[in-house]
Design an enzyme around this catalytic site. Structure first.
Site, PDB file in Angstrom:
ATOM      1  N   GLU A 196       0.836  -1.198   0.000  1.00 57.21           N
ATOM      2  CA  GLU A 196       0.000   0.000   0.000  1.00 57.21           C
ATOM      3  C   GLU A 196       0.869   1.245   0.000  1.00 57.21           C
ATOM      4  O   GLU A 196       2.092   1.174   0.152  1.00 57.21           O
ATOM      5  CB  GLU A 196      -0.943  -0.004   1.217  1.00 57.21           C
ATOM      6  CG  GLU A 196      -1.961  -1.128   1.181  1.00 57.21           C
ATOM      7  CD  GLU A 196      -2.892  -1.149   2.370  1.00 57.21           C
ATOM      8  OE1 GLU A 196      -3.859  -1.918   2.334  1.00 57.21           O
ATOM      9  OE2 GLU A 196      -2.651  -0.387   3.333  1.00 57.21           O
ATOM     10  N   HIS A 282      -8.819  10.064   4.490  1.00 55.62           N
ATOM     11  CA  HIS A 282      -8.608   8.966   3.560  1.00 55.62           C
ATOM     12  C   HIS A 282      -8.755   9.542   2.158  1.00 55.62           C
ATOM     13  O   HIS A 282      -9.754  10.201   1.851  1.00 55.62           O
ATOM     14  CB  HIS A 282      -9.632   7.866   3.788  1.00 55.62           C
ATOM     15  CG  HIS A 282      -9.269   6.567   3.139  1.00 55.62           C
ATOM     16  ND1 HIS A 282      -9.264   6.406   1.770  1.00 55.62           N
ATOM     17  CD2 HIS A 282      -8.890   5.368   3.653  1.00 55.62           C
ATOM     18  CE1 HIS A 282      -8.905   5.173   1.478  1.00 55.62           C
ATOM     19  NE2 HIS A 282      -8.662   4.528   2.606  1.00 55.62           N
ATOM     20  N   ARG A 337      -0.781   8.806   2.467  1.00 53.72           N
ATOM     21  CA  ARG A 337      -2.156   9.306   2.397  1.00 53.72           C
ATOM     22  C   ARG A 337      -2.256  10.830   2.375  1.00 53.72           C
ATOM     23  O   ARG A 337      -3.075  11.390   1.655  1.00 53.72           O
ATOM     24  CB  ARG A 337      -2.956   8.775   3.590  1.00 53.72           C
ATOM     25  CG  ARG A 337      -3.231   7.304   3.520  1.00 53.72           C
ATOM     26  CD  ARG A 337      -4.017   6.850   4.724  1.00 53.72           C
ATOM     27  NE  ARG A 337      -4.401   5.448   4.563  1.00 53.72           N
ATOM     28  CZ  ARG A 337      -5.144   4.787   5.436  1.00 53.72           C
ATOM     29  NH1 ARG A 337      -5.595   5.404   6.514  1.00 53.72           N
ATOM     30  NH2 ARG A 337      -5.456   3.521   5.248  1.00 53.72           N
ATOM     31  N   HIS A 398     -11.123  10.546   8.205  1.00 57.63           N
ATOM     32  CA  HIS A 398     -11.028   9.100   8.392  1.00 57.63           C
ATOM     33  C   HIS A 398     -10.485   8.671   9.739  1.00 57.63           C
ATOM     34  O   HIS A 398     -11.037   7.782  10.381  1.00 57.63           O
ATOM     35  CB  HIS A 398     -10.147   8.536   7.278  1.00 57.63           C
ATOM     36  CG  HIS A 398      -9.834   7.079   7.392  1.00 57.63           C
ATOM     37  ND1 HIS A 398     -10.800   6.116   7.606  1.00 57.63           N
ATOM     38  CD2 HIS A 398      -8.658   6.409   7.326  1.00 57.63           C
ATOM     39  CE1 HIS A 398     -10.232   4.921   7.655  1.00 57.63           C
ATOM     40  NE2 HIS A 398      -8.939   5.077   7.504  1.00 57.63           N
ATOM     41  N   ARG A 433      -0.518   8.764   9.615  1.00 57.87           N
ATOM     42  CA  ARG A 433      -0.439   7.308   9.793  1.00 57.87           C
ATOM     43  C   ARG A 433      -0.084   6.605   8.487  1.00 57.87           C
ATOM     44  O   ARG A 433      -0.663   6.876   7.441  1.00 57.87           O
ATOM     45  CB  ARG A 433      -1.787   6.775  10.303  1.00 57.87           C
ATOM     46  CG  ARG A 433      -1.836   5.262  10.423  1.00 57.87           C
ATOM     47  CD  ARG A 433      -3.102   4.806  11.096  1.00 57.87           C
ATOM     48  NE  ARG A 433      -4.297   5.050  10.308  1.00 57.87           N
ATOM     49  CZ  ARG A 433      -4.771   4.209   9.381  1.00 57.87           C
ATOM     50  NH1 ARG A 433      -4.104   3.096   9.087  1.00 57.87           N
ATOM     51  NH2 ARG A 433      -5.888   4.485   8.736  1.00 57.87           N
TER      52      ARG A 433
END
Length: 613
Positions: A196, A282, A337, A398, A433
């Site tokens: 990811e 997100h 992100r 998010h 994060r």
């Protein structure tokens, strides 16, 4: 997000208000978990509710359980008269991965009450699609995982915490597998590890695009079969019951409101310890207005398109089918992100468009459907075939990178109170994060909080009079059903207005002027809401689900804005046009201390110091 209270043999007692002939405003009864070893001075906690109904941990004549209390299984506890007490050694607020994993461990040493505000499976864990990151490939290393985490966190991470989590993570995954969690395997029989955004290696353990659901299933199954764990569904945590022991704050339990007839959407916030916040957006939530068939009603929660789609080769385009991520970052779609969310936001503003497109249709249909069955099914409900068409996406709020400040054992500055999961600020995430590190952090810190909790419980002593030391909450039955309906309706409107203010002024790209505008408008809205409540006859000692949630939302909103105004640089998730650059001297966490109970508004200060004589 999980808060665990370990304060010796505790008693979970139910304070019940019986409603006859009038509405209770959906709130039926309040319970309170209190513990042994409570010094009778400096008490604090909810100032709310009525009669005490208690259950005791000893042999009682069998009788039926009250219908309002629905554990996951039948338990050999009784529906008892006043004065009967059930003692729990540990109380857990939250039924996500952190809470359940912790409960299963401490249940080996005593009785456990798990308090969950809705159905046990209704947690953030259950909606986690992507997976859990861990070093399980020989080509990967703890150092590499640490480096990826620290880079994504904009160098605001606590290095010791990062090392602990990345080192202990693989064992936590193996424990889940041993408990029955089923993750995807490759043709070679080994775990299939996905990649990811922000990760330099394939290290994401997953169960298709429903990883959280599978982990929750395995943990709940184990909880159901554990005779020492009792699940209290539809219980909303109102407040912690605390006292002062010299300079120390000690937690003895929690007041909870049973609201079986209402759907609870948001987690509570713990207000006493020091806190720090970064709001993660997100980058790719499903944009309903871009679907061929528009959903009949607005979603209450965004449907997220997992980062694994980009990790598997998904490409982001604007509505002119121009790929744009390489213009913003050399890592393109695999950037962290915060970078991807800001890039999408910039495209939308520059082009005056409402969503962008995420395309995975160049991959084989078989691969898409095997890796992302849940996303494919959701999109197909609205006429979109992701094996042939791009997915309309937009950023959505998010995750909170921050929360109650916690040490390496999940301990807080409140003795007897431990935190793990999204509620905690452990220092792992820093200013942003890394994808799939959230479930990992929850697993690691839930496990780490076990031994100190056991030690704390073992060193405590029981005081049977503890439950009488705090004022009882009051259900607003005296207001009547018409007024309560007006209060509920008014509060829901205020909630939507607060959400609108936060999205408009405290979003992905910020400015000092807009943040100060948000600060002022939030203060005005809170004061207006409180005035409205009191005009309807509401009293400071009353408790209701919507009012408690609104109180928490105002608290969190003000913390986010205060933290943003305090940071005079752009770092990670916090980007402001007035301080657009990263400043090395500012590489420190933002810590906000609670104000005096005498200051601030009714909703955000704690209603404490009501010692019962």
């Amino acid at each position: 997000m999980t808060t665990a209270v370990a304060a010796g043999s505790s008693k979970l007692h139910f304070r019940e208000t019986v409603c006859r002939g009038q509405s209770c405003g959906q709130a039926s009864w309040v319970s309170s978990v209190t513990f042994k070893g409570c010094p009778q001075k400096g008490l604090s906690g909810s100032s709310w509710l009525s009669k005490v109904l208690q259950i005791q941990r000893r042999n009682f004549p069998q009788s039926s359980i009250n219908d309002n209390w629905k554990p996951l299984r039948a338990v050999s506890a009784s529906y008892l008269n006043d004065g009967s007490v059930k003692y729990f050694d540990f109380a857990v607020i939250g039924s996500g991965v952190a809470g359940l994993r912790y409960a299963l461990e401490v249940a080996k040493h005593g009785s456990v009450a798990v308090i969950t505000k809705a159905e046990p499976h209704e947690s953030n864990t259950n909606y986690a699609q992507g997976g859990v990151s861990a070093v399980l490939c020989p080509l990967d290393s703890v150092e590499s995982h640490m480096r990826d985490t620290i880079i994504a966190g904009a160098y605001l991470c606590d290095e010791e915490t990062v090392r602990v989590v990345c080192t202990e993570g693989p064992d936590r995954i193996r424990e889940l597998i041993a408990m029955g969690a089923s993750f995807d395997h490759g043709e070679d029989g080994n775990l299939h590890l996905a990649r990811e955004g922000g990760h330099s290696h394939h290290r994401i353990v997953h169960a298709a695009d429903m990883t959280g659901r599978e982990i929750e299933r395995a943990l709940l199954e184990a909880v159901v079969n554990d005779p020492n764990i009792f699940m209290f569904e539809h219980h909303f945590a109102i407040d912690l019951l605390t006292s002062q022991d010299g300079s120390d704050t000690v937690c003895h339990g929690v007041d909870t409101l049973n609201t079986e007839t209402q759907e609870v959407e948001l987690d509570t916030s713990i207000q006493q310890p020091r806190i720090l916040w970064f709001v993660q957006f997100h980058p790719t939530a499903l944009a309903d207005e871009g679907l061929p068939i528009t959903p009949a009603k607005t979603r209450e929660n965004a449907f997220l398109i997992t980062e694994a789609v980009r990790g598997d080769g998904g490409i982001l385009y604007n509505l002119s089918m121009e790929r744009f991520m390489p213009l913003y970052d050399e890592r393109a779609e695999l950037a962290p992100r915060d970078v991807v969310a800001r890039s999408i936001d910039d495209q939308l503003k520059k082009r005056n468009e409402k969503y962008v497109l995420l395309d995975i249709s160049h991959k084989s249909k078989e691969k898409i459907l095997s890796h992302f069955p849940n996303i494919a099914a959701e999109c197909l409900k609205y006429g979109l075939d992701i094996t042939r068409q791009p997915i309309p996406v937009v950023p959505a709020a998010h995750y909170m990178c921050g929360g109650v400040r916690a040490g390496l054992q999940g301990e807080t500055n409140v003795r007897g109170l431990y935190v793990a999961g999204e509620v905690a600020c452990t220092g792992l995430h820093g200013a942003n994060r890394l994808a799939s590190n959230s479930l990992l952090e929850a697993l690691v810190f839930a496990r780490r909080a076990v031994q100190p909790s056991i030690d704390h419980m073992s060193n405590s002593t029981l005081d049977l009079s503890a439950s009488n030391w705090w004022a009882e909450p009051v259900v607003p039955t005296s207001l009547g059903s018409n007024i309560m309906n007006d209060v509920l309706s008014g509060t829901r409107k205020v909630r939507k207005e607060l959400q609108s203010i936060m999205w408009k002024y405290v979003g992905i790209v910020r400015s000092t002027r807009r943040l100060k505008t948000a600060e002022q408008r939030i203060a005005e809205l809170e004061a207006k809401w409180e005035q409205y409540l009191f005009q309807q006859g509401w009293e400071p000692t009353m408790v209701g689900l919507e009012a408690c949630e609104m109180r928490n939302l105002f608290c969190c909103a003000k913390l986010v804005v205060s933290s943003a105004l305090a940071r005079h640089e752009s770092r990670g998730l916090h980007y402001t046009i007035d301080f657009p650059h990263l400043v090395e001297s500012k590489r420190l966490p933002t810590v906000i201390f609670p104000c005096s109970p005498m200051n601030g508004t009714w909703s955000s200060r704690q209603l404490h110091n009501q010692h019962i004589h």
